[in-house]
Motif scaffolding. Structure first.
Motif, PDB file in Angstrom:
ATOM      1  N   VAL A  73      -4.442  -3.119  -1.276  1.00  0.00           N
ATOM      2  CA  VAL A  73      -4.748  -2.705   0.093  1.00  0.00           C
ATOM      3  C   VAL A  73      -6.224  -2.325   0.140  1.00  0.00           C
ATOM      4  CG1 VAL A  73      -4.272  -1.041   1.925  1.00  0.00           C
ATOM      5  CG2 VAL A  73      -2.389  -1.956   0.569  1.00  0.00           C
ATOM      6  N   ASN A  85       0.042   5.992   3.006  1.00  0.00           N
ATOM      7  CA  ASN A  85       0.675   4.779   3.531  1.00  0.00           C
ATOM      8  C   ASN A  85       0.118   3.529   2.863  1.00  0.00           C
ATOM      9  OD1 ASN A  85       2.462   5.984   5.383  1.00  0.00           O
ATOM     10  ND2 ASN A  85       0.812   6.256   6.871  1.00  0.00           N
ATOM     11  N   LEU A  89       2.156   0.730   0.907  1.00  0.00           N
ATOM     12  CA  LEU A  89       2.003  -0.661   1.333  1.00  0.00           C
ATOM     13  C   LEU A  89       1.629  -1.553   0.149  1.00  0.00           C
ATOM     14  CD1 LEU A  89       1.800  -2.868   3.496  1.00  0.00           C
ATOM     15  CD2 LEU A  89      -0.523  -2.060   4.001  1.00  0.00           C
ATOM     16  N   HIS A  92       4.743  -2.236  -1.721  1.00  0.00           N
ATOM     17  CA  HIS A  92       5.550  -3.225  -0.997  1.00  0.00           C
ATOM     18  C   HIS A  92       4.992  -4.633  -1.192  1.00  0.00           C
ATOM     19  CE1 HIS A  92       7.831  -0.492   2.073  1.00  0.00           C
ATOM     20  NE2 HIS A  92       7.855  -0.001   0.849  1.00  0.00           N
ATOM     21  N   ARG A  93       3.678  -4.759  -1.167  1.00  0.00           N
ATOM     22  CA  ARG A  93       3.061  -6.080  -1.356  1.00  0.00           C
ATOM     23  C   ARG A  93       3.310  -6.607  -2.774  1.00  0.00           C
ATOM     24  NH1 ARG A  93      -2.696  -5.293   1.984  1.00  0.00           N
ATOM     25  NH2 ARG A  93      -1.728  -5.523   4.057  1.00  0.00           N
TER      26      ARG A  93
END
Length: 203
Positions: A73, A85, A89, A92-93
């Motif tokens: 990110v 967050n 994220l 999640h990626r």
């Protein structure tokens, strides 16, 4: 000795991030699925290992894992969604890129957001307790370190090859002297005080 898994009998991915406390650069996260019954007594929290050991273990993990992936990110995204967050994220990626679908996820720390409909558990200091999280911490750390060395070649005055973007005295002195780069996180307290607006040059 680190444990093999949290969810017995399930294909489990361990997740961890690197770079959350940095002033500059992307945040990286990794997800790793290890074989059932996997054991490696050298695996540990990346912060407890030497740089040489981390890179040696990265090769072992990439060879022996059932699946592994790294998610990123950017600083711009961090400033938009905040670092917590952004860290989630990035995890999640990483999970999105796994070539094998996990049936459960275990995460270092105490904060996470549901990933699809997969059960998950957060484990404080999990990188020192579970092999897959330790493996993820090693991949996230080494790939982020590689990235910061590349950025250092572009902006050597900030000593990113040494501090990896963390808020060292030398890093903050360079920000005071040279201003902030496009890789700095604009929502972070770059100087260690309240002078956020002073370090970004007119665009």
């Amino acid at each position: 000795m680190l444990k093999n898994c949290f969810y017995e009998g399930m294909t489990e991915a361990g997740c961890d991030e690197a770079g959350r406390g940095c002033l500059a650069g992307s945040v990286f996260a990794a997800a790793v699925i290890l074989p059932p019954g996997y054991h490696n007594e050298l695996l540990n929290d990346s912060k407890q290992l030497s740089e040489k050991s981390r890179y040696a273990l990265r090769e072992v993990i990439q060879k022996e894992a059932v699946a592994w992936a790294v998610g990123i990110v950017t600083p711009e995204e961090i400033d938009k969604v905040n670092i917590l967050n952004a860290s989630i994220l990035a995890m999640h990626r990483a999970l999105d890129q796994l070539k094998v679908r996990p049936e459960a996820v275990i995460v270092d720390g105490n904060r996470f957001k549901p990933y699809r409909d997969i059960p998950y558990s957060t484990i404080v200091k999990g990188d020192g307790k579970y092999l897959s999280i330790a493996a993820a911490s090693i991949l996230a750390k080494t790939y982020r370190d590689d990235y910061m060395r590349q950025l250092d070649a572009e902006y050597p005055q900030y000593d990113w090859k040494g501090n990896k973007g963390y808020p060292t005295k030398k890093h903050r002195e360079a920000i005071k002297t040279h201003g902030a780069t496009p890789y700095h996180r604009r929502t972070f307290n770059l100087l260690g005080d309240t002078q956020l607006s002073l370090v970004f040059k007119e665009e």
